[in-house]
Design a protein around this motif. Structure first.
Motif, PDB file in Angstrom:
ATOM      1  N   ALA A 195     113.083   6.294  28.298  1.00 27.02           N
ATOM      2  CA  ALA A 195     114.530   6.137  28.194  1.00 27.02           C
ATOM      3  C   ALA A 195     114.944   5.933  26.741  1.00 27.02           C
ATOM      4  O   ALA A 195     114.151   5.481  25.909  1.00 27.02           O
ATOM      5  CB  ALA A 195     115.003   4.951  29.035  1.00 27.02           C
ATOM      6  N   PRO A 196     116.195   6.245  26.408  1.00 32.73           N
ATOM      7  CA  PRO A 196     116.696   5.920  25.070  1.00 32.73           C
ATOM      8  C   PRO A 196     116.623   4.419  24.812  1.00 32.73           C
ATOM      9  O   PRO A 196     116.567   3.613  25.742  1.00 32.73           O
ATOM     10  CB  PRO A 196     118.160   6.408  25.120  1.00 32.73           C
ATOM     11  CG  PRO A 196     118.177   7.455  26.189  1.00 32.73           C
ATOM     12  CD  PRO A 196     117.165   7.009  27.206  1.00 32.73           C
ATOM     13  N   ASP A 197     116.631   4.042  23.558  1.00 33.73           N
ATOM     14  CA  ASP A 197     116.485   2.646  23.169  1.00 33.73           C
ATOM     15  C   ASP A 197     117.560   1.778  23.818  1.00 33.73           C
ATOM     16  O   ASP A 197     118.750   2.076  23.741  1.00 33.73           O
ATOM     17  CB  ASP A 197     116.575   2.529  21.639  1.00 33.73           C
ATOM     18  CG  ASP A 197     116.239   1.137  21.153  1.00 33.73           C
ATOM     19  OD1 ASP A 197     115.348   0.501  21.752  1.00 33.73           O
ATOM     20  OD2 ASP A 197     116.878   0.675  20.183  1.00 33.73           O
ATOM     21  N   GLY A 198     117.135   0.693  24.482  1.00 32.69           N
ATOM     22  CA  GLY A 198     118.063  -0.245  25.085  1.00 32.69           C
ATOM     23  C   GLY A 198     118.572   0.147  26.451  1.00 32.69           C
ATOM     24  O   GLY A 198     119.354  -0.595  27.054  1.00 32.69           O
ATOM     25  N   VAL A 199     118.140   1.289  26.971  1.00 30.38           N
ATOM     26  CA  VAL A 199     118.615   1.774  28.270  1.00 30.38           C
ATOM     27  C   VAL A 199     117.572   1.475  29.333  1.00 30.38           C
ATOM     28  O   VAL A 199     116.381   1.724  29.139  1.00 30.38           O
ATOM     29  CB  VAL A 199     118.912   3.289  28.225  1.00 30.38           C
ATOM     30  CG1 VAL A 199     119.229   3.809  29.629  1.00 30.38           C
ATOM     31  CG2 VAL A 199     120.067   3.569  27.278  1.00 30.38           C
ATOM     32  N   GLY A 200     118.028   0.916  30.453  1.00 31.63           N
ATOM     33  CA  GLY A 200     117.205   0.773  31.647  1.00 31.63           C
ATOM     34  C   GLY A 200     117.901   1.515  32.770  1.00 31.63           C
ATOM     35  O   GLY A 200     119.116   1.405  32.928  1.00 31.63           O
ATOM     36  N   ALA A 201     117.152   2.275  33.557  1.00 30.38           N
ATOM     37  CA  ALA A 201     117.797   3.146  34.543  1.00 30.38           C
ATOM     38  C   ALA A 201     117.013   3.183  35.837  1.00 30.38           C
ATOM     39  O   ALA A 201     115.779   3.095  35.846  1.00 30.38           O
ATOM     40  CB  ALA A 201     117.949   4.566  33.992  1.00 30.38           C
ATOM     41  N   LEU A 202     117.751   3.287  36.929  1.00 29.43           N
ATOM     42  CA  LEU A 202     117.196   3.569  38.245  1.00 29.43           C
ATOM     43  C   LEU A 202     117.849   4.828  38.790  1.00 29.43           C
ATOM     44  O   LEU A 202     118.995   5.135  38.453  1.00 29.43           O
ATOM     45  CB  LEU A 202     117.437   2.412  39.217  1.00 29.43           C
ATOM     46  CG  LEU A 202     116.671   1.108  38.987  1.00 29.43           C
ATOM     47  CD1 LEU A 202     117.036   0.095  40.070  1.00 29.43           C
ATOM     48  CD2 LEU A 202     115.167   1.330  38.965  1.00 29.43           C
ATOM     49  N   LEU A 203     117.118   5.539  39.645  1.00 32.31           N
ATOM     50  CA  LEU A 203     117.640   6.726  40.317  1.00 32.31           C
ATOM     51  C   LEU A 203     117.916   6.359  41.771  1.00 32.31           C
ATOM     52  O   LEU A 203     116.960   6.115  42.535  1.00 32.31           O
ATOM     53  CB  LEU A 203     116.645   7.881  40.270  1.00 32.31           C
ATOM     54  CG  LEU A 203     116.491   8.636  38.943  1.00 32.31           C
ATOM     55  CD1 LEU A 203     115.832   7.783  37.873  1.00 32.31           C
ATOM     56  CD2 LEU A 203     115.689   9.921  39.153  1.00 32.31           C
ATOM     57  N   PRO A 204     119.176   6.246  42.188  1.00 33.23           N
ATOM     58  CA  PRO A 204     119.460   5.874  43.579  1.00 33.23           C
ATOM     59  C   PRO A 204     118.727   6.740  44.590  1.00 33.23           C
ATOM     60  O   PRO A 204     118.220   6.236  45.603  1.00 33.23           O
ATOM     61  CB  PRO A 204     120.984   6.045  43.676  1.00 33.23           C
ATOM     62  CG  PRO A 204     121.468   5.805  42.288  1.00 33.23           C
ATOM     63  CD  PRO A 204     120.398   6.378  41.391  1.00 33.23           C
ATOM     64  N   ALA A 205     118.618   8.048  44.322  1.00 31.86           N
ATOM     65  CA  ALA A 205     117.905   8.922  45.252  1.00 31.86           C
ATOM     66  C   ALA A 205     116.420   8.576  45.297  1.00 31.86           C
ATOM     67  O   ALA A 205     115.792   8.603  46.367  1.00 31.86           O
ATOM     68  CB  ALA A 205     118.102  10.383  44.845  1.00 31.86           C
ATOM     69  N   GLY A 206     115.847   8.244  44.148  1.00 33.12           N
ATOM     70  CA  GLY A 206     114.441   7.858  44.114  1.00 33.12           C
ATOM     71  C   GLY A 206     114.194   6.525  44.781  1.00 33.12           C
ATOM     72  O   GLY A 206     113.174   6.326  45.449  1.00 33.12           O
ATOM     73  N   VAL A 207     115.118   5.582  44.599  1.00 32.17           N
ATOM     74  CA  VAL A 207     114.996   4.276  45.243  1.00 32.17           C
ATOM     75  C   VAL A 207     115.026   4.432  46.756  1.00 32.17           C
ATOM     76  O   VAL A 207     114.223   3.825  47.484  1.00 32.17           O
ATOM     77  CB  VAL A 207     116.130   3.341  44.767  1.00 32.17           C
ATOM     78  CG1 VAL A 207     116.136   2.045  45.566  1.00 32.17           C
ATOM     79  CG2 VAL A 207     115.988   3.045  43.276  1.00 32.17           C
ATOM     80  N   GLU A 208     115.937   5.260  47.249  1.00 30.41           N
ATOM     81  CA  GLU A 208     116.031   5.483  48.692  1.00 30.41           C
ATOM     82  C   GLU A 208     114.762   6.124  49.237  1.00 30.41           C
ATOM     83  O   GLU A 208     114.243   5.727  50.296  1.00 30.41           O
ATOM     84  CB  GLU A 208     117.239   6.371  48.996  1.00 30.41           C
ATOM     85  CG  GLU A 208     117.438   6.648  50.474  1.00 30.41           C
ATOM     86  CD  GLU A 208     118.626   7.559  50.743  1.00 30.41           C
ATOM     87  OE1 GLU A 208     118.878   7.875  51.926  1.00 30.41           O
ATOM     88  OE2 GLU A 208     119.302   7.961  49.770  1.00 30.41           O
TER      89      GLU A 208
END
Length: 463
Positions: free
Chosen positions: A200-213
C-alpha cells in the motif's frame, strides 16, 4: 495479388536453391522483413507494449489483464456503508493494538478498496519486485534469436529490428503473465498486506469488502468479527512497515536480490518458435504466450538471498500473528477459528505463495511462519511486549533462519547480548580505569552467577 497473408512465402514454397538466411526457417526472407516489422510494430503498439514507465515489463498490459480478470468474476464498487464499516474497523483495531505492541499506529488513511483498486494501488510495488526478473526474461527472449556472433554481418542490420521487436513482444508476454497472476491474487486477498510486503502507499491501510466476505464464508463467524480480525492484521502490518524504517527496503531488496539470481527456461519457447511461419501473427502470439518456467540458481548468493527473504517474511507474519491473537483473545469470540482459517490458507499454498512462484519463482514455506510465531510468543512471555518489539530496532537483532529452529535458544541466548546496555558497557570501560586494570570483564550479573553471564554454559569469562 498474392494470396499469402502479409506477402510471405510459407515454408517449402518457391525456389529452395536461393541463398539461406537465419529467418528462412521461420517462413520469411530478407526482402519481406521490413513489411513484417511494420505490421508487428502496429500489433505491439495496439497491445500497449513497453508500459508507461518504459521498463522491461509491460505493466500497462499487466494492469489491463488483471483488471479484466477480476471484473470478469465480479468486482462490485465499494458502497458508502462498506467504506464506513472498514474505516471504523481499522480505527478500532489500532486502538486495541495499542495494548499489544509498543509500535505506534501506522495507518493515517484507512481505505476500503475494490479488487480493481487493489490492483491499481499496489502496482508500483509489484513493478519494483518483478522488474528484475522481467528484465532477465526479456533479454533471454531477445537472445534466443542469436547474438551478434551468430548472425552474419550482412544480416545484423536486419536482425537488429527483429530482436528489438521480439523483446517488445516478450515484454508484452511477461506482462500478460504478471497480469494473470495479479488478477488471481486480487480475487483472494483481504487487504493490502496479505503477502507480507508493503504494497500500500505510505500511511494507507486497506481492506477489500469483497475479500473480507469471501474469507468469512462458511466460518460461522459474524461478518463484523471477521472484518475486525482482518483489520487487526492489516493495522499490525502497517505498524511494522511505518515504524521499522529499514524493513521496507530490507524486504524489497531481498526480493530483488533473489529475483536477480533466477534463470529463465526458454526451451519451450524456443521449440515453439523454431520453424514458425511469420505469415501467421496469431501463431507467433500463441508461441510467445506460453508460461515461462523460472528456475533458481543453486549458488551461495542465491541461497543466502532466499534464506534472508523467507526468514524476514516469516518473522513479519509471525509477529503479526502473535500480536493480533494476543489482543483479539477475550474480545473476539471467533478469534481462534479465524486464526485457524488464516493458517489453513497458508498450509494449502495461499495467494502469496502462488503469486511469488509465478512472478519471481519463489515458493514461501508455511513451516517457517509457524516457527516464527512460536519464537515471538516465547519472546513475549520472557521479555514482555517491550522486549519483543525492541528486536525490530535493527536488522542485526532479528532472529536468523537457524534461530527459528530453536526459539528457546534465541530468547535466552540473547539475554546476555541485550545485557550489554550503556550501563554495562560503562562498567567494562571502568574496568580499565580502576585499580584492577588487568582483570578481564566477566559479563553481566557477576555476583549472582559466579563470574558467568547467563548462557555461558560454563565456558568461563568472556574476553
Amino acid at each position: 495479388m498474392n494470396d499469402t497473408p502479409f506477402g510471405f512465402n510459407r515454408p517449402g514454397d518457391g525456389d529452395d536453391d536461393r541463398p539461406q538466411d537465419p529467418f528462412k526457417g521461420m517462413g520469411g526472407d530478407m526482402a519481406q522483413f521490413a513489411d513484417m516489422l511494420h505490421r508487428f510494430a502496429d500489433m505491439i503498439g495496439a497491445q500497449g507494449a513497453g508500459g508507461a514507465a518504459g521498463g522491461p515489463l509491460n505493466w500497462d498490459l499487466a494492469k489491463n489483464i488483471a483488471r479484466h480478470a477480476v471484473v470478469e468474476q465480479g468486482d462490485p464498487s465499494v458502497v458508502d456503508a462498506e467504506r464506513r464499516q472498514v474505516e471504523e474497523a481499522l480505527r478500532l483495531a489500532d486502538l486495541w493494538l495499542d495494548e499489544g505492541t509498543t509500535l505506534p499506529a501506522g495507518i493515517r488513511t484507512p481505505k476500503a478498496w475494490s479488487r480493481s483498486e487493489w490492483i491499481e494501488q499496489t502496482l508500483p510495488v509489484w513493478s519494483t519486485v518483478c522488474d528484475p526478473i522481467a528484465e532477465r526474461m526479456v533479454e533471454s527472449m531477445g537472445g534466443a534469436l542469436g547474438g551478434p556472433g551468430e548472425i552474419p554481418a550482412d544480416m545484423q542490420a536486419m536482425a537488429g529490428p527483429l530482436i528489438g521487436m521480439v523483446k517488445q513482444m516478450a515484454g508484452a508476454m511477461v506482462g500478460g503473465q504478471a497480469g494473470q497472476a495479479l488478477g488471481a491474487l486480487a480475487r483472494e486477498v483481504t487487504g493490502s498486506a496479505d503477502v507480507g510486503l508493503p504494497l500500500a502507499p505510505d500511511g494507507v491501510g486497506a481492506l477489500l469488502p469483497a475479500g473480507v466476505e469471501a474469507f468469512g464464508a462458511g466460518l460461522e463467524v459474524s461478518e463484523d468479527e471477521v472484518r475486525l480480525y482482518l483489520a487487526l492484521r492489516e493495522a499490525a502490518h502497517q505498524r511494522l512497515f511505518a515504524h521499522v524504517p529499514w524493513l521496507r527496503s530490507h524486504l524489497l531488496g531481498a526480493v530483488e536480490e533473489y529475483a536477480r539470481g533466477i534463470t529463465v527456461d526458454l526451451s519451450g519457447i524456443e521449440q515453439a518458435v523454431q520453424g514458425l511461419d511469420l505469415s501467421n501473427p496469431e501463431a507467433l502470439q500463441e508461441a510467445l504466450g506460453g508460461e515461462i518456467a523460472l528456475q533458481p540458481e543453486e549458488t551461495p548468493r542465491q541461497k543466502a538471498a532466499l534464506a534472508r527473504l523467507e526468514t524476514t517474511l516469516a518473522l513479519v507474519e509471525g509477529w503479526v500473528d502473535t500480536v493480533v491473537n494476543q489482543v483479539a483473545e477475550g474480545r473476539l469470540p471467533g478469534s481462534v477459528k479465524l486464526a485457524e482459517a488464516v493458517r489453513r490458507r497458508r498450509a494449502t499454498g495461499g495467494p502469496a505463495e502462488r503469486t511469488f512462484a509465478t512472478l519471481v519463482g519463489l515458493e514461501l514455506r508455511p513451516r517457517r511462519l509457524r516457527e516464527a510465531a512460536a519464537l515471538w510468543r516465547t519472546l513475549t512471555q520472557v521479555r514482555g511486549n517491550d522486549g519483543r518489539d525492541a528486536v525490530w530496532g535493527h536488522p542485526d537483532l532479528l532472529p536468523s533462519a537457524s534461530d527459528l529452529d530453536d526459539p528457546e535458544g534465541f530468547v535466552h541466548g540473547r539475554d546476555e547480548i541485550e545485557g550489554l546496555t550503556d550501563l554495562d558497557i560503562s562498567k567494562l570501560t571502568r574496568g580499565h580505569d580502576d585499580d584492577k586494570p588487568d582483570e578481564p570483564p566477566t559479563g553481566e550479573n557477576d555476583g549472582e552467577n559466579g563470574g558467568q553471564g547467563p548462557g555461558d554454559g560454563g565456558e568461563g569469562p568472556r574476553p
